[in-house]
Structure formats: structure tokens, C-alpha cells
Design a protein around this motif. Structure first.
Motif, mmCIF file in Angstrom:
data_model
loop_
_atom_site.group_PDB
_atom_site.id
_atom_site.type_symbol
_atom_site.label_atom_id
_atom_site.label_comp_id
_atom_site.label_asym_id
_atom_site.label_seq_id
_atom_site.Cartn_x
_atom_site.Cartn_y
_atom_site.Cartn_z
ATOM 1 N N ALA A 135 52.755 78.733 15.768
ATOM 2 C CA ALA A 135 52.705 78.404 17.194
ATOM 3 C C ALA A 135 51.391 77.720 17.550
ATOM 4 O O ALA A 135 50.318 78.127 17.091
ATOM 5 N N ASP A 136 51.495 76.668 18.345
ATOM 6 C CA ASP A 136 50.328 75.924 18.807
ATOM 7 C C ASP A 136 50.577 75.499 20.253
ATOM 8 O O ASP A 136 51.390 74.610 20.511
ATOM 9 N N PRO A 137 49.881 76.118 21.212
ATOM 10 C CA PRO A 137 50.124 75.778 22.618
ATOM 11 C C PRO A 137 49.758 74.356 22.980
ATOM 12 O O PRO A 137 50.215 73.842 24.011
ATOM 13 N N ALA A 138 48.944 73.702 22.125
ATOM 14 C CA ALA A 138 48.545 72.325 22.424
ATOM 15 C C ALA A 138 49.633 71.315 22.096
ATOM 16 O O ALA A 138 49.587 70.173 22.545
ATOM 17 N N VAL A 139 50.606 71.722 21.290
ATOM 18 C CA VAL A 139 51.711 70.823 20.944
ATOM 19 C C VAL A 139 52.742 70.863 22.070
ATOM 20 O O VAL A 139 53.304 71.917 22.371
ATOM 21 N N ASP A 140 52.996 69.730 22.670
ATOM 22 C CA ASP A 140 53.951 69.635 23.775
ATOM 23 C C ASP A 140 53.665 70.700 24.837
ATOM 24 O O ASP A 140 54.529 71.506 25.207
ATOM 25 N N ARG A 148 53.256 73.899 14.572
ATOM 26 C CA ARG A 148 52.830 72.962 13.525
ATOM 27 C C ARG A 148 53.405 73.427 12.189
ATOM 28 O O ARG A 148 53.303 74.612 11.836
ATOM 29 N N LEU A 149 54.032 72.493 11.487
ATOM 30 C CA LEU A 149 54.680 72.802 10.211
ATOM 31 C C LEU A 149 53.709 72.562 9.066
ATOM 32 O O LEU A 149 53.091 71.489 8.979
ATOM 33 N N ASN A 150 53.588 73.558 8.184
ATOM 34 C CA ASN A 150 52.735 73.441 7.005
ATOM 35 C C ASN A 150 53.472 73.993 5.789
ATOM 36 O O ASN A 150 53.974 75.127 5.817
ATOM 37 N N GLY A 151 53.545 73.159 4.749
ATOM 38 C CA GLY A 151 54.219 73.582 3.528
ATOM 39 C C GLY A 151 54.927 72.425 2.862
ATOM 40 O O GLY A 151 54.602 71.259 3.110
ATOM 41 N N GLU A 152 55.906 72.774 2.021
ATOM 42 C CA GLU A 152 56.604 71.755 1.239
ATOM 43 C C GLU A 152 58.112 71.983 1.252
ATOM 44 O O GLU A 152 58.594 73.109 1.401
ATOM 45 N N LYS A 153 58.829 70.901 1.090
ATOM 46 C CA LYS A 153 60.253 70.919 0.774
ATOM 47 C C LYS A 153 60.434 70.147 -0.536
ATOM 48 O O LYS A 153 59.661 69.234 -0.842
ATOM 49 N N ARG A 170 59.930 78.731 8.843
ATOM 50 C CA ARG A 170 59.777 80.130 9.240
ATOM 51 C C ARG A 170 58.930 80.236 10.510
ATOM 52 O O ARG A 170 57.746 79.945 10.503
ATOM 53 N N THR A 171 59.582 80.647 11.597
ATOM 54 C CA THR A 171 58.883 80.851 12.866
ATOM 55 C C THR A 171 58.548 82.318 13.102
ATOM 56 O O THR A 171 57.800 82.640 14.027
ATOM 57 N N GLY A 172 59.117 83.199 12.289
ATOM 58 C CA GLY A 172 58.667 84.586 12.276
ATOM 59 C C GLY A 172 59.224 85.520 13.321
ATOM 60 O O GLY A 172 58.628 86.564 13.596
#
Length: 381
Positions: A135-140, A148-153, A170-172
């Protein structure tokens, strides 16, 4: 549904599709570069109205479409199927804005879609996803904040050339599958990059890296924490149609084998005169027909909204993909060395037929689903 038979109109349509695949789509496929998105082929699928039918039809028609195209041009079949797999979550769970922006381009073959579920550590165990949506309140901020998405596919068909990705992260909200959300992520989002993988496949497969990729509420597909259901709803539709793809390849291999063994002379007659050959062909034909019936039974159950769709879909994909492997392998054996020449139909099918036993849930995963559904029925009695 205890049996399956095509009507006259359906038989004619399937014949037209097989001819179309061989005469119109095969030449475009042959001009394509292996491992790259074939945009002229996609445009032709759109122009012919075939991509539209992926979204406008039920499971039965989708299976007929995929089986018939696979018989004449596996590349066209796969290009069509990947558009459906990548964009179907948008159709089912997307907002009106998302559908209006992306689906017309997908149907026309202009916008390339991709389904981004698998990860380096989460292939068969899709609930073990690690791509983090923090979660990032600064995004939109105007919409109340985002992630913000971090990781790999990894092993993502059409990556890294797709125009947008259906991404599961995963948003948890809960453990396991309960904490996964689905997002529509355009390919030009900052922080998103990709690389091609050199795979045994004529279509592109790649990896994706997410380095703080911003996504907001307007990028969600459905509700937060409900993304795994979006993925499973999509796979329940497309798993039987993977079986149809496999049946199309098996039927092409079987027909080639019938023609070859009826004409090839050996040991004072034709190969078809040899009991060992004739019995092998009979077994190939019987398994193919059984797989086809199971595929269309699963498709019919999906269209009826039956409660046992997960089991039927898993059975259809399992039997059809394993059968296609058997049929193509024995077709190669009965043809001998000629079938191993580059450019031969069976050489092509031999390379194509292996992957469907893995993607959209490996055969072992399908067996697990089937057993789980069967024992759940016992417990409910």
C-alpha cells in the motif's frame, strides 16, 4: 450431458475453420519470427471475427474454435487463445472503463494481452504467489491511494511484448489465496520491465520484473483480495479449451498417420496391413475420441453452470493433453525418420504437444484437483 455430437451447422463451421487455418492463417504463421508476437496473424484473427467469438461465445464454441484452428495452424490457435486468456479477466471482472479501453483492441488483434500468474517460486502452486503489492497512499491519492508492485513473474506467454498484463499480486487481506488481488497493468507503467526466455515454443514467453510499479484502485480487476477467484474462473473456462487444442493436434497427427500407413509399402504390403500398426492406430483413434468427448462434456457443464466444473475441467485437460502426447509420439514412431525432418507436420506437433501438459496447471495439479473434488463430495454426503 451423457454424449456429444455436432450438428450439421457446427460440422460445417469446423470444416470452414480448418480450411481457413490451413489456407489463410498458416502462411501468416510461417512468416512470423519464432518467439515473437505475430501481429499480422493477430490482425487476421481479428479481421475474420475469430477473436470476437472468443469473448462472445460459451465454452463449447470456444472448444470447437480452438480444436479446429489447432488442426490446421497451431500458431493461430495459440495466438487466439492467449488473447482470450489475458483479456478474459477484464471481461469478467473489469470495470466499464477498463473494458471500453482495452477489449476493442484485443478483439481487433491490435492490443496484445497476457495472463501473468506464474512466478519463479509459484508455478503449480499458484496460491504461493510472492509478487508484493504494498500500500502506498501517494499512488493515485485522489482515489484514496494505491499500491506498488515489487517482484517477478516468469513463464508468461506474450511477455515481454504484450500491451497489457493481467497481474496477480499479494495484497495481504488474508493468508494464501485469500490475500491475492488482480490488476490490469499496461506495459508502459514505470518500473515494469521484461525479458524473453528461450523456450521450446514458437510463441513468445518471457519474464517480468516489477520495481515499484504503481497501481491504483482503477487498475483493480474485481475486489481486493478476490484476485485468486478471478484467476480460477478464467482457468475453469480455458482448461477444457486447452484440452480442445490438444485434441486438434491429436486429430491432425492421427489423420496424417492414417494417410501415411495406408500408402507406405513395406514387407510386401502397406504398413496398415501389419496388425501391430493397425492396432496402434486403433488405440490412437480410440483415445482421441475419448478425450474429445470428455472435453466437450466439460464445456457443456461450464455453459450450464454446473457445480462440478472444476473437476470436469481438470479431467478434460488432463486426459486430452496426455492423450495428445501419446498420439503424436506414436504417430512419429509409425512415420519413422521422415517425421523428424524440420518442417514436417509431426516434427512441429512433437514440439508443440509437450507444453500443454504443464501450463495452466500441470497434469499432477489436475489430478490433485480431481481427487480433492471427489473427496469433498464424499465428505458432503
Amino acid at each position: 450431458m451423457t454424449g456429444f455430437a455436432l450438428g450439421v451447422d457446427q460440422e460445417e463451421w469446423c470444416g470452414q475453420l480448418r480450411a481457413l487455418a490451413a489456407e489463410r492463417l498458416r502462411p501468416l504463421a510461417e512468416k512470423g519470427e519464432p518467439g515473437r508476437v505475430n501481429r499480422p496473424l493477430l490482425a487476421a484473427l481479428g479481421e475474420l471475427g475469430l477473436l470476437e467469438r472468443v469473448f462472445a461465445s460459451g465454452a463449447l464454441e470456444l472448444c470447437l474454435l480452438r480444436e479446429s484452428l489447432a488442426y490446421g495452424c497451431t500458431e493461430a490457435e495459440t495466438a487466439l487463445a492467449l488473447q482470450g486468456l489475458g483479456a478474459y479477466p477484464v471481461l469478467r471482472a473489469g470495470s466499464e472503463e477498463q473494458r471500453e479501453r482495452w477489449l476493442p483492441g484485443v478483439r481487433a488483434g491490435r492490443a496484445v494481452a497476457a495472463f501473468a500468474l506464474s512466478e519463479p517460486g509459484a508455478g503449480s502452486d499458484a496460491a504461493a504467489l510472492a509478487l508484493a503489492a504494498t500500500a502506498d497512499p501517494a499512488v493515485d491519492a485522489a482515489a484514496g491511494g494505491g499500491w506498488r508492485l515489487n517482484g517477478e513473474k516468469c513463464w508468461i506467454s506474450n511477455a515481454p511484448e504484450a500491451d497489457f498484463y493481467t497481474v496477480f499480486a499479494r495484497t495481504g487481506e488474508g493468508p494464501g489465496a485469500k490475500g491475492v488481488s488482480a490488476f490490469l497493468v499496461p506495459a508502459d507503467r514505470p518500473g515494469l520491465s521484461g525479458a524473453p526466455l528461450d523456450m521450446l515454443s514458437p510463441h513468445p514467453i518471457g519474464s517480468l520484473t516489477f520495481d515499484g510499479v504503481p497501481v491504483g484502485p482503477r487498475d483493480l480487476l474485481g475486489e481486493p483480495g478476490r484476485g485468486f477467484r478471478v484467476a480460477m474462473d478464467t482457468l475453469n473456462l480455458f482448461r477444457p479449451s486447452v484440452g480442445a487444442f490438444a485434441v486438434g493436434m491429436a486429430r491432425a497427427a492421427l489423420d496424417a498417420t492414417l494417410a501415411y500407413t495406408a500408402d507406405r509399402t513395406a514387407f510386401g504390403g502397406t504398413l496398415s496391413d501389419l496388425q501391430a500398426v493397425a492396432h496402434r492406430v486403433a488405440e490412437m483413434a480410440t483415445r482421441t475420441e475419448a478425450a474429445r468427448l470428455l472435453v466437450y462434456a466439460a464445456a457443456g457443464a461450464y455453459d450450464r453452470g454446473a457445480g462440478d466444473v472444476p473437476r470436469r475441467a481438470a479431467m478434460a485437460k488432463l486426459l486430452a493433453t496426455e492423450t495428445a502426447q501419446y498420439v503424436v509420439d506414436h504417430a512419429v514412431q509409425l512415420h519413422g525418420a521422415v517425421a523428424l525432418q524440420r518442417g514436417h507436420l509431426l516434427e512441429h506437433l512433437y514440439r508443440e504437444v509437450r507444453a500443454p501438459r504443464i501450463y495452466e496447471g500441470a497434469s499432477e495439479v489436475q489430478r490433485t484437483i480431481i481427487a480433492k473434488e471427489l473427496y469433498a463430495g464424499v465428505a458432503a454426503r
